[in-house]
Design a protein around this motif. Structure first.
Motif, PDB file in Angstrom:
ATOM      1  N   ALA A   2     -33.576  88.342 -36.258  1.00  0.00           N
ATOM      2  CA  ALA A   2     -33.687  86.883 -36.284  1.00  0.00           C
ATOM      3  C   ALA A   2     -35.160  86.510 -36.149  1.00  0.00           C
ATOM      4  N   HIS A   3     -35.591  85.561 -36.984  1.00  0.00           N
ATOM      5  CA  HIS A   3     -36.984  85.108 -36.982  1.00  0.00           C
ATOM      6  C   HIS A   3     -36.986  83.595 -36.754  1.00  0.00           C
ATOM      7  N   PHE A   4     -37.467  83.183 -35.596  1.00  0.00           N
ATOM      8  CA  PHE A   4     -37.484  81.767 -35.235  1.00  0.00           C
ATOM      9  C   PHE A   4     -38.807  81.128 -35.659  1.00  0.00           C
ATOM     10  N   PRO A   5     -38.845  79.783 -35.753  1.00  0.00           N
ATOM     11  CA  PRO A   5     -40.045  79.094 -36.255  1.00  0.00           C
ATOM     12  C   PRO A   5     -41.349  79.454 -35.538  1.00  0.00           C
ATOM     13  N   ASN A   6     -41.321  79.612 -34.216  1.00  0.00           N
ATOM     14  CA  ASN A   6     -42.573  79.914 -33.510  1.00  0.00           C
ATOM     15  C   ASN A   6     -43.130  81.280 -33.915  1.00  0.00           C
ATOM     16  N   SER A   7     -42.269  82.258 -34.130  1.00  0.00           N
ATOM     17  CA  SER A   7     -42.699  83.581 -34.586  1.00  0.00           C
ATOM     18  C   SER A   7     -43.159  83.519 -36.044  1.00  0.00           C
ATOM     19  N   LEU A   8     -42.444  82.775 -36.870  1.00  0.00           N
ATOM     20  CA  LEU A   8     -42.792  82.675 -38.295  1.00  0.00           C
ATOM     21  C   LEU A   8     -44.137  82.006 -38.522  1.00  0.00           C
ATOM     22  N   SER A   9     -44.513  81.050 -37.661  1.00  0.00           N
ATOM     23  CA  SER A   9     -45.805  80.389 -37.838  1.00  0.00           C
ATOM     24  C   SER A   9     -46.961  81.350 -37.568  1.00  0.00           C
ATOM     25  N   LYS A  10     -46.767  82.292 -36.654  1.00  0.00           N
ATOM     26  CA  LYS A  10     -47.815  83.268 -36.336  1.00  0.00           C
ATOM     27  C   LYS A  10     -47.769  84.489 -37.256  1.00  0.00           C
ATOM     28  N   PHE A  11     -46.563  84.886 -37.639  1.00  0.00           N
ATOM     29  CA  PHE A  11     -46.372  86.109 -38.429  1.00  0.00           C
ATOM     30  C   PHE A  11     -45.472  85.815 -39.622  1.00  0.00           C
ATOM     31  N   PRO A  12     -46.020  85.163 -40.655  1.00  0.00           N
ATOM     32  CA  PRO A  12     -45.192  84.804 -41.812  1.00  0.00           C
ATOM     33  C   PRO A  12     -44.839  86.032 -42.652  1.00  0.00           C
ATOM     34  N   PHE A  13     -43.776  85.897 -43.433  1.00  0.00           N
ATOM     35  CA  PHE A  13     -43.366  86.954 -44.334  1.00  0.00           C
ATOM     36  C   PHE A  13     -44.354  87.053 -45.480  1.00  0.00           C
ATOM     37  N   LYS A  14     -44.557  88.241 -45.953  1.00  0.00           N
ATOM     38  CA  LYS A  14     -45.379  88.456 -47.142  1.00  0.00           C
ATOM     39  C   LYS A  14     -44.434  88.626 -48.326  1.00  0.00           C
ATOM     40  N   GLU A  15     -43.968  89.818 -48.554  1.00  0.00           N
ATOM     41  CA  GLU A  15     -43.000  90.125 -49.603  1.00  0.00           C
ATOM     42  C   GLU A  15     -42.337  91.423 -49.230  1.00  0.00           C
ATOM     43  N   GLY A  16     -41.573  91.998 -50.148  1.00  0.00           N
ATOM     44  CA  GLY A  16     -40.912  93.256 -49.845  1.00  0.00           C
ATOM     45  C   GLY A  16     -41.896  94.353 -49.487  1.00  0.00           C
ATOM     46  N   GLY A  17     -41.437  95.325 -48.728  1.00  0.00           N
ATOM     47  CA  GLY A  17     -42.295  96.441 -48.357  1.00  0.00           C
ATOM     48  C   GLY A  17     -41.956  96.970 -46.977  1.00  0.00           C
ATOM     49  N   ILE A  18     -42.897  97.689 -46.401  1.00  0.00           N
ATOM     50  CA  ILE A  18     -42.719  98.284 -45.081  1.00  0.00           C
ATOM     51  C   ILE A  18     -43.440  97.427 -44.053  1.00  0.00           C
ATOM     52  N   TYR A  19     -42.750  97.162 -42.942  1.00  0.00           N
ATOM     53  CA  TYR A  19     -43.296  96.319 -41.888  1.00  0.00           C
ATOM     54  C   TYR A  19     -43.287  97.063 -40.554  1.00  0.00           C
ATOM     55  N   LEU A  20     -44.212  96.686 -39.708  1.00  0.00           N
ATOM     56  CA  LEU A  20     -44.234  97.136 -38.324  1.00  0.00           C
ATOM     57  C   LEU A  20     -43.714  95.970 -37.494  1.00  0.00           C
ATOM     58  N   LEU A  21     -42.645  96.205 -36.721  1.00  0.00           N
ATOM     59  CA  LEU A  21     -42.017  95.132 -35.949  1.00  0.00           C
ATOM     60  C   LEU A  21     -42.140  95.393 -34.457  1.00  0.00           C
ATOM     61  N   LEU A  22     -42.381  94.320 -33.706  1.00  0.00           N
ATOM     62  CA  LEU A  22     -42.260  94.328 -32.252  1.00  0.00           C
ATOM     63  C   LEU A  22     -41.147  93.341 -31.953  1.00  0.00           C
ATOM     64  N   ASP A  23     -40.136  93.789 -31.220  1.00  0.00           N
ATOM     65  CA  ASP A  23     -38.963  92.947 -31.053  1.00  0.00           C
ATOM     66  C   ASP A  23     -38.375  93.077 -29.662  1.00  0.00           C
ATOM     67  N   THR A  24     -37.435  92.191 -29.388  1.00  0.00           N
ATOM     68  CA  THR A  24     -36.626  92.263 -28.167  1.00  0.00           C
ATOM     69  C   THR A  24     -35.171  92.193 -28.581  1.00  0.00           C
ATOM     70  N   VAL A  25     -34.324  92.852 -27.822  1.00  0.00           N
ATOM     71  CA  VAL A  25     -32.891  92.783 -28.071  1.00  0.00           C
ATOM     72  C   VAL A  25     -32.286  91.894 -26.999  1.00  0.00           C
ATOM     73  N   GLU A  26     -31.607  90.849 -27.444  1.00  0.00           N
ATOM     74  CA  GLU A  26     -30.962  89.905 -26.541  1.00  0.00           C
ATOM     75  C   GLU A  26     -29.471  89.908 -26.820  1.00  0.00           C
ATOM     76  N   ILE A  27     -28.683  89.687 -25.774  1.00  0.00           N
ATOM     77  CA  ILE A  27     -27.233  89.616 -25.957  1.00  0.00           C
ATOM     78  C   ILE A  27     -26.776  88.237 -25.518  1.00  0.00           C
ATOM     79  N   ASP A  28     -26.298  87.462 -26.484  1.00  0.00           N
ATOM     80  CA  ASP A  28     -25.746  86.130 -26.235  1.00  0.00           C
ATOM     81  C   ASP A  28     -24.302  86.129 -26.701  1.00  0.00           C
TER      82      ASP A  28
END
Length: 128
Positions: free
Chosen positions: A39-65
């Motif tokens: 999931a990509h929320f607006p605050n994250s997208l403004s700092k780290f926008p999508f480019k296009e297809g390819g390989i990405y390095l992700l830093l994430d958190t796992v949340e359980i709701d």
């Protein structure tokens, strides 16, 4: 983690100011061949926008709701691809794979989801 981007699903939302905003769900495949969604929320997208297809390095958190795990992206960077060495004499051909990478994009053109108070359903978060 390093992952390959497969698809993007757009979801219109209402931000904290009551304005229409965008969030995205993405489908990826990791180095072990496991598929997962993020999931990509607006605050994250403004700092780290999508480019296009390819390989990405992700830093994430796992949340359980509501007993459902969600991988929420906090940082994201597109990684460069190494040019195909078999075509070292032809720059255009060596970059062909990188130039042809595409993702499957699904844009949503609909009304926003209703807020909790608009539908009158009691929702309780269960802490584990």
């Amino acid at each position: 983690m390093l992952v390959y981007l497969i698809s993007r699903k757009h979801v219109p939302i209402t931000n904290k100011y009551g304005m229409r905003d965008d969030m995205y769900f993405r489908t990826w495949i990791d180095a072990e061949g496991q598929y997962f969604d993020t999931a990509h929320f607006p605050n994250s997208l403004s700092k780290f926008p999508f480019k296009e297809g390819g390989i990405y390095l992700l830093l994430d958190t796992v949340e359980i709701d509501y007993h459902f795990p969600t991988v929420t992206i906090t940082k994201m960077a597109k990684m460069p691809l190494i040019a195909d060495p078999r075509y070292s004499m032809d720059t255009e051909k060596s970059q062909e794979i990188q130039n042809n990478l595409r993702e499957d994009v699904s844009m949503t053109h609909r009304d926003l989801y209703p807020k909790e108070h608009e539908i009158g359903l009691p929702r309780q978060k269960i802490n584990l």
